[in-house]
Design an enzyme around this catalytic site. Structure first.
Site, mmCIF file in Angstrom:
data_model
loop_
_atom_site.group_PDB
_atom_site.id
_atom_site.type_symbol
_atom_site.label_atom_id
_atom_site.label_comp_id
_atom_site.label_asym_id
_atom_site.label_seq_id
_atom_site.Cartn_x
_atom_site.Cartn_y
_atom_site.Cartn_z
ATOM 1 C CG ASP A 141 12.114 -18.164 -3.357
ATOM 2 O OD1 ASP A 141 12.716 -19.113 -3.875
ATOM 3 O OD2 ASP A 141 11.595 -18.217 -2.226
ATOM 4 C CG ASN A 149 4.532 -26.909 1.142
ATOM 5 O OD1 ASN A 149 3.488 -26.831 0.489
ATOM 6 N ND2 ASN A 149 5.727 -26.891 0.565
ATOM 7 C CD GLU A 188 10.254 -22.340 -2.217
ATOM 8 O OE1 GLU A 188 10.947 -22.074 -1.219
ATOM 9 O OE2 GLU A 188 10.070 -23.508 -2.623
#
Length: 273
Positions: A141, A149, A188
């Site tokens: 992860d 983002n 992710e």
């Protein structure tokens, strides 16, 4: 006497040509059947033209060759070849479309990695496999990806995901050849499955990847450089458990790695409890 001689000669030629035609056709068929690397439709075309030429040769030897017949036979062969070629290209197009659909069905749109559907099917196959090779499963992860983002934008976040996917897939396949697979579950989160008994080798590979992205930022189209890290949980699948249990244990390890400060890979098997 001359009439008798001519008749004998004609009968001889007729017998020879009657034998010649099947022999030549059989020879062509034998050659084409053993011409393994040639596509089917090319063999089919050669067979039609060979049959045409053999027939013309026989008619010539028998003095029965007529121009109109030759033209009709040639046009008929051309029509058959065009029809067969069209059918062949249609079948190739159909096969290509089916292959593309099958590829898209098991691939992640953004990264090109295998998706959860492929993962689920692969685990079912592993569950029924008689191979005793150990299976290692890791969930990865990317750390603070929401911040990536928010800071750089979702499009640049996608650039990071693609860069990470390419590097991860390349390194995993380079180190474990065909005994591995890399998946993206969405967002992710990524998963790798490796048929190997060396968890230390997997941990070393993943730690090296973390070091790589710490010193090699992903460059975005607008010129920004993004550094990032990831956390992971690696575990071994045990014979007395389902793959869902293995996956849950790996997922727990990911959360533990993040609580311990992120940018680390934890390993634990059920027998360590």
């Amino acid at each position: 006497m001359n009439t008798f001689t001519f008749s004998q000669r004609y009968q001889y030629i007729y017998r020879v040509t009657n034998l010649l035609e099947p022999v030549l056709i059989a020879a062509v068929c034998f050659i084409l059947l053993h011409w393994n690397k040639t596509p089917y439709y090319i063999k089919y075309t050669i067979a039609l033209y060979a049959n045409f030429l053999i027939h013309v040769l026989v008619l010539t030897l028998e003095h029965h060759l007529e121009f109109n017949f030759v033209i009709s036979l040639l046009l008929g062969n051309c029509f058959i070849i065009l029809t067969e070629t069209s059918r062949h290209h249609y079948e190739l197009k159909q096969k290509e479309e089916i292959a593309n659909l099958q590829y898209e069905n098991v691939r992640d749109d953004l990264t090109g990695l295998l998706n959860y559907r492929a993962f689920d099917q692969d685990l079912k196959n592993l569950s029924h496999a008689e191979d005793s090779t150990p299976v290692l499963l890791a969930i990865l992860d990317i750390d603070h990806f929401k911040n990536v983002n928010d800071t750089y934008g979702h499009l640049n976040g996608n650039v990071v995901l693609r860069a990470f996917s390419r590097k991860l897939e390349s390194e995993v396949h380079h180190n474990f050849d065909s005994n591995c697979a890399v998946y993206r579950f969405g967002g992710e989160e990524f998963t790798i499955v490796v048929k190997d008994d060396s968890y230390a080798k997997v941990i070393k590979l993943l730690n090296n990847l973390n070091e790589y992205f710490a010193s090699h930022p992903v460059k975005t189209p607008d010129g920004q450089q993004i550094y990032f890290s990831f956390s992971g949980g690696l575990t071994r699948h045990l014979e007395d458990e389902t793959f869902d249990q293995t996956l849950a244990r790996a997922d727990t390890l990911v959360y533990q790695a993040k609580n311990l400060g992120r940018r680390r890979i934890l390993y634990k098997s059920k027998t360590d409890d």
